[in-house]
Scaffold this motif. Structure first.
Motif, PDB file in Angstrom:
ATOM      1  N   LEU A 138       0.839  -1.212   0.000  1.00  0.00           N
ATOM      2  CA  LEU A 138       0.000   0.000   0.000  1.00  0.00           C
ATOM      3  C   LEU A 138       0.866   1.251   0.000  1.00  0.00           C
ATOM      4  CD1 LEU A 138      -2.899  -0.921   2.463  1.00  0.00           C
ATOM      5  CD2 LEU A 138      -3.170  -0.068   0.123  1.00  0.00           C
ATOM      6  N   GLN A 139       1.875   1.227   0.872  1.00  0.00           N
ATOM      7  CA  GLN A 139       2.798   2.369   0.939  1.00  0.00           C
ATOM      8  C   GLN A 139       3.483   2.566  -0.411  1.00  0.00           C
ATOM      9  OE1 GLN A 139       3.050   4.647   3.029  1.00  0.00           O
ATOM     10  NE2 GLN A 139       2.295   3.830   4.982  1.00  0.00           N
ATOM     11  N   GLU A 140       3.947   1.453  -0.968  1.00  0.00           N
ATOM     12  CA  GLU A 140       4.703   1.548  -2.201  1.00  0.00           C
ATOM     13  C   GLU A 140       3.834   2.024  -3.368  1.00  0.00           C
ATOM     14  OE1 GLU A 140       7.313  -1.830  -2.899  1.00  0.00           O
ATOM     15  OE2 GLU A 140       7.101  -1.400  -5.045  1.00  0.00           O
ATOM     16  N   ALA A 141       2.634   1.469  -3.484  1.00  0.00           N
ATOM     17  CA  ALA A 141       1.799   1.776  -4.645  1.00  0.00           C
ATOM     18  C   ALA A 141       1.009   3.068  -4.482  1.00  0.00           C
ATOM     19  CB  ALA A 141       0.857   0.609  -4.917  1.00  0.00           C
ATOM     20  N   PHE A 142       0.586   3.358  -3.246  1.00  0.00           N
ATOM     21  CA  PHE A 142      -0.320   4.494  -3.075  1.00  0.00           C
ATOM     22  C   PHE A 142       0.188   5.531  -2.073  1.00  0.00           C
ATOM     23  CE2 PHE A 142      -2.906   0.756  -4.171  1.00  0.00           C
ATOM     24  CZ  PHE A 142      -3.428   1.193  -5.389  1.00  0.00           C
ATOM     25  N   GLY A 143       1.350   5.242  -1.478  1.00  0.00           N
ATOM     26  CA  GLY A 143       1.939   6.205  -0.552  1.00  0.00           C
ATOM     27  C   GLY A 143       1.211   6.315   0.782  1.00  0.00           C
ATOM     28  N   GLN A 144       0.273   5.439   1.043  1.00  0.00           N
ATOM     29  CA  GLN A 144      -0.423   5.461   2.343  1.00  0.00           C
ATOM     30  C   GLN A 144      -1.098   4.120   2.596  1.00  0.00           C
ATOM     31  OE1 GLN A 144      -4.244   7.390   2.547  1.00  0.00           O
ATOM     32  NE2 GLN A 144      -4.122   8.012   0.402  1.00  0.00           N
ATOM     33  N   ALA A 145      -1.313   3.830   3.891  1.00  0.00           N
ATOM     34  CA  ALA A 145      -1.994   2.576   4.255  1.00  0.00           C
ATOM     35  C   ALA A 145      -3.171   2.906   5.164  1.00  0.00           C
ATOM     36  CB  ALA A 145      -1.023   1.632   4.952  1.00  0.00           C
ATOM     37  N   PRO A 146      -4.377   2.990   4.595  1.00  0.00           N
ATOM     38  CA  PRO A 146      -5.545   3.372   5.418  1.00  0.00           C
ATOM     39  C   PRO A 146      -5.908   2.339   6.489  1.00  0.00           C
ATOM     40  CG  PRO A 146      -6.037   3.482   3.047  1.00  0.00           C
ATOM     41  CD  PRO A 146      -4.731   2.799   3.186  1.00  0.00           C
ATOM     42  N   LEU A 147      -5.449   1.113   6.328  1.00  0.00           N
ATOM     43  CA  LEU A 147      -5.708   0.108   7.366  1.00  0.00           C
ATOM     44  C   LEU A 147      -4.379  -0.406   7.908  1.00  0.00           C
ATOM     45  CD1 LEU A 147      -8.474  -2.155   5.692  1.00  0.00           C
ATOM     46  CD2 LEU A 147      -8.835  -0.358   7.373  1.00  0.00           C
TER      47      LEU A 147
ATOM     48  N   ALA B 269       2.824  -4.400  -6.679  1.00  0.00           N
ATOM     49  CA  ALA B 269       3.784  -4.007  -5.649  1.00  0.00           C
ATOM     50  C   ALA B 269       4.140  -5.159  -4.702  1.00  0.00           C
ATOM     51  CB  ALA B 269       3.223  -2.830  -4.859  1.00  0.00           C
ATOM     52  N   ILE B 270       3.286  -6.203  -4.672  1.00  0.00           N
ATOM     53  CA  ILE B 270       3.548  -7.285  -3.713  1.00  0.00           C
ATOM     54  C   ILE B 270       4.612  -8.228  -4.266  1.00  0.00           C
ATOM     55  CG2 ILE B 270       2.598  -9.399  -2.716  1.00  0.00           C
ATOM     56  CD1 ILE B 270       0.032  -7.848  -2.234  1.00  0.00           C
ATOM     57  N   ASN B 271       5.545  -8.539  -3.398  1.00  0.00           N
ATOM     58  CA  ASN B 271       6.605  -9.431  -3.822  1.00  0.00           C
ATOM     59  C   ASN B 271       7.144 -10.130  -2.583  1.00  0.00           C
ATOM     60  OD1 ASN B 271       8.860 -10.636  -4.913  1.00  0.00           O
ATOM     61  ND2 ASN B 271      10.087  -8.761  -4.810  1.00  0.00           N
ATOM     62  N   ALA B 272       6.780 -11.384  -2.414  1.00  0.00           N
ATOM     63  CA  ALA B 272       7.274 -12.121  -1.248  1.00  0.00           C
ATOM     64  C   ALA B 272       7.542 -13.553  -1.668  1.00  0.00           C
ATOM     65  CB  ALA B 272       6.236 -12.071  -0.137  1.00  0.00           C
ATOM     66  N   PRO B 273       8.676 -14.085  -1.280  1.00  0.00           N
ATOM     67  CA  PRO B 273       9.052 -15.426  -1.729  1.00  0.00           C
ATOM     68  C   PRO B 273       8.082 -16.516  -1.278  1.00  0.00           C
ATOM     69  CG  PRO B 273      10.664 -14.520  -0.174  1.00  0.00           C
ATOM     70  CD  PRO B 273       9.699 -13.443  -0.457  1.00  0.00           C
ATOM     71  N   PHE B 274       7.353 -16.288  -0.165  1.00  0.00           N
ATOM     72  CA  PHE B 274       6.454 -17.362   0.286  1.00  0.00           C
ATOM     73  C   PHE B 274       5.178 -17.424  -0.545  1.00  0.00           C
ATOM     74  CE2 PHE B 274       2.990 -15.340   2.606  1.00  0.00           C
ATOM     75  CZ  PHE B 274       3.485 -14.056   2.822  1.00  0.00           C
ATOM     76  N   LEU B 275       4.982 -16.429  -1.404  1.00  0.00           N
ATOM     77  CA  LEU B 275       3.786 -16.445  -2.243  1.00  0.00           C
ATOM     78  C   LEU B 275       4.145 -16.965  -3.628  1.00  0.00           C
ATOM     79  CD1 LEU B 275       2.296 -13.012  -1.210  1.00  0.00           C
ATOM     80  CD2 LEU B 275       1.396 -15.274  -0.636  1.00  0.00           C
ATOM     81  N   ALA B 276       3.408 -17.991  -4.060  1.00  0.00           N
ATOM     82  CA  ALA B 276       3.670 -18.547  -5.383  1.00  0.00           C
ATOM     83  C   ALA B 276       3.051 -17.644  -6.444  1.00  0.00           C
ATOM     84  CB  ALA B 276       3.092 -19.950  -5.488  1.00  0.00           C
ATOM     85  N   ARG B 277       1.942 -17.002  -6.078  1.00  0.00           N
ATOM     86  CA  ARG B 277       1.202 -16.238  -7.063  1.00  0.00           C
ATOM     87  C   ARG B 277       0.243 -15.300  -6.357  1.00  0.00           C
ATOM     88  NH1 ARG B 277      -2.383 -20.127 -10.080  1.00  0.00           N
ATOM     89  NH2 ARG B 277      -4.138 -18.715 -10.263  1.00  0.00           N
ATOM     90  N   VAL B 278       0.014 -14.133  -6.953  1.00  0.00           N
ATOM     91  CA  VAL B 278      -1.041 -13.246  -6.451  1.00  0.00           C
ATOM     92  C   VAL B 278      -1.865 -12.814  -7.652  1.00  0.00           C
ATOM     93  CG1 VAL B 278      -1.575 -11.132  -5.190  1.00  0.00           C
ATOM     94  CG2 VAL B 278       0.514 -12.388  -4.648  1.00  0.00           C
ATOM     95  N   ASP B 279      -3.196 -13.024  -7.582  1.00  0.00           N
ATOM     96  CA  ASP B 279      -4.070 -12.619  -8.693  1.00  0.00           C
ATOM     97  C   ASP B 279      -4.956 -11.458  -8.272  1.00  0.00           C
ATOM     98  OD1 ASP B 279      -3.081 -14.655 -10.178  1.00  0.00           O
ATOM     99  OD2 ASP B 279      -4.849 -15.968 -10.012  1.00  0.00           O
TER     100      ASP B 279
END
Ligand code: ARG
Length: 569
Positions: free
Chosen positions: A15-24, A69-79
């Motif tokens: 959220l920070q990376e893509a939108f510069g803020q995290a509302p939650l 923006a999401i990138n984590a080795p434990f995730l095989a895929r994000v759709d």
């Protein structure tokens, strides 16, 4: 590794990376993460519309942005699908984390300590004196027992209370009948049946002789006032009733911390009545004292009858104050049939009107009716099925099946007991508690259905695999658990801790029962599709690990609903 938490942290970072803020916050996001009903939609899903307001963007746009923006080795895929982010965890890592955690924690897997220092009172079974224990009492007894175990599993202190129905004019009549026609040995021998016989005789006789009713009332007054002779007989009736009930409790493995029943509150109601009076809550209606609840859409709650006698609700009020004071509960549950919905709503409201905010800690855990092979239970029509008979029949039937299927089994009696009793409990706890239950033998004891014998058999199958296999002395290869059948088992194991939390929030032991069936079914599919004793030792080691984790979890989950798991069947 806590996948939910890690995903939530990933989302806040993205959220920070893509939108510069995290509302939650990450914690809030974790709360919102869902488990998709269909695993093809991922292990977890995040509904991005929850961020739409804060980011002033359409959910689909947010989902697309986060996905990049999401990138984590434990995730095989994000759709990103229609405003949802679907997360697929790396299969091998997922299997390793889940299986190793389950194996490490063993019987404690899914337990917790959020209840440390807190007390829950559970009022269940709550049988009536001089009445036989019939299958209508099964649900209150077993739902209460399961909730007891589930709360303890989460670190709570539990006070189990059998709020005996030991107060009412019928006991005066019974004592009176005993004095006239009773026989000590007959009561000792016949137990509750003999007390009921005396009561029926009394009712018949008083139709011809109205003076008898007065005599009965006089005996009741003597009980209430503590007259030694009256009390001695009545206390003896109580102990004989409890002795009969205790046999059933022994079979079911149920125990109580307190048997303080309605009569225990004889001398504890006056302060409550005084307080109601002082707070201006009592009004008179036809000479009776009531708390008017019209403004709350309910009929008045009766506190005192015209003749000054107290009522069921008066006793429940006094009991609630007593429990609050003595046990300082954070919750007090009443596992009682839905026929009493209004009763509980009424007196809970009275506590609220008295100004006690702990009214919100009181909960009526309602459940449906039980019928037997299509017939409702009615004492009048004689369709009464005694719980003890039902349990003993079930044990005998289980024994016959075992004799046929596994003639060589050792300790057949013990296994028959575990299966027979388990079948009855399981049947009772299989559906949402509010649903009515119709008990059928062929459904309860079916080894292929959604039954105790089926899941117990699956557990025994796991134990047998583990007994026969020499466990290889090498590191497991979790890539062997990346296939769909293994993953289904892994996913269920992973969901168990959250499932216990939800089951407790909803006071719904049936969620545990259904979980056990799902796990057993998933394991059996795995068992048929995958060769556990593979020649490749690291593969074998991983599959045996999954087998052990499954066996341990079936056993501990069954334990939570009061059912035992034999190792051989
Ligand atoms: N003895 C009552 C009955 O059989 C149930 C009592 C439930 N507990 C309570 N605190 N009211 O209907």
């Amino acid at each position: 590794m806590d996948f939910k938490k890690s995903i939530a942290v990933c989302i806040t970072g993205a959220l920070q990376e893509a939108f510069g803020q995290a509302p939650l916050t990450a914690e809030e996001i974790q709360q919102v993460l869902e488990i998709p009903p269909d695993p093809s939609l991922g292990d977890y899903a995040f509904p991005c519309f929850r961020l739409a307001k804060g980011l002033r963007k359409a959910p689909a746009v947010i989902a697309d942005g986060l996905r990049e923006a999401i990138n984590a080795p434990f995730l095989a895929r994000v759709d990103s699908v229609k405003g949802y982010l679907n997360f697929y965890i790396n299969r091998v890592l997922y299997a390793r984390e889940v299986v190793e955690k389950a194996l490490r924690e063993g019987a404690n897997y899914g337990a917790g300590d959020e209840g440390a220092g807190k007390t829950v009172c559970i009022d269940y079974s709550s049988i009536n004196i001089a009445k036989r224990f019939h299958i209508g009492h099964l649900s209150t007894t077993m739902i209460g027992h399961a909730l007891n175990k589930m709360y303890r599993f989460r670190g709570y202190d539990v006070v189990s209370i059998n709020h005996l129905g030991d107060w009412g004019t019928q006991f005066g009549k019974m004592v009176c009948a005993y004095k006239k026609w009773g026989d000590k040995a007959a009561v000792e021998r016949g137990g509750v049946d003999e007390m009921v016989r005396l009561y029926v005789q009394f009712e018949k006789a008083s139709q011809d002789d109205p003076a008898l009713a007065d005599e009965g009332r006089a005996w009741f007054k003597r009980i209430e006032e503590g007259d030694p002779e009256a009390l001695e007989i009545f206390e003896w009736f109580k102990s004989v009733t409890l002795r009969d009930a205790e046999r059933v409790y022994d079979i079911l493995g149920v125990k109580f911390d307190s048997y303080a029943g309605e009569s225990f509150y004889n001398d504890k109601m006056q302060p409550v009545i005084d307080e109601l009076q002082a707070k201006g809550l009592l009004s008179e209606s036809d000479g009776a004292h009531v708390v008017d609840l019209e403004a709350h859409g309910m009929p008045p709650c009766l506190i005192l009858k015209k003749d000054g006698a107290t009522l069921y609700a008066t006793r429940d009020l006094a009991a609630a104050f007593y429990r609050k004071r003595v046990y300082d509960f954070t919750k007090c549950l009443y596992v009682v049939a839905y026929q009493q919905n209004l009763h509980f709503r009424q007196w809970f409201k009275v506590i609220e009107l008295m100004g006690y905010d702990w009214h919100a800690q009181l909960e009526h855990v309602a459940f449906g009716m039980v019928s037997y092979e299509g017939e409702t239970l009615s004492t009048r029509k004689g369709h009464v099925v005694y719980l003890e008979d039902l349990l003993n029949q079930s044990i005998a039937k289980a024994r016959a099946i075992i004799d046929e299927k596994s003639p060589a089994l050792e300790n057949k009696d013990e296994v028959a007991r575990q299966v027979g009793v388990g079948a009855v409990i399981f049947f009772d706890l299989y559906n949402n508690r509010i649903k009515d239950i119709d008990f059928w033998w062929d459904r309860a004891l079916n080894f292929d259905g959604e039954t105790a014998p089926y899941v117990q058999y699956t557990h025994a199958r796991c134990c047998s695999v583990l007994r026969k296999a020499r466990e290889p002395d090498c590191a497991p290869d979790y890539a062997a658990l990346a296939d769909p059948e293994s993953q289904d088992v892994v996913r269920l194991i992973e969901q168990f801790p959250d499932l216990v939390t939800t089951a407790l929030e909803r006071s719904e032991p049936s969620m545990i029962t259904r979980f056990i069936v799902d796990l057993a079914q998933a394991y059996n599919k795995f068992y048929y599709e995958r060769r556990i004793l593979d020649e490749d030792l690291p593969t074998r080691k991983a599959r045996l690990g999954l087998t052990r984790a499954t066996a341990t979890l079936i056993k501990s989950a069954l334990g939570l609903i009061g059912i035992q798991a034999p190792e051989q069947m």
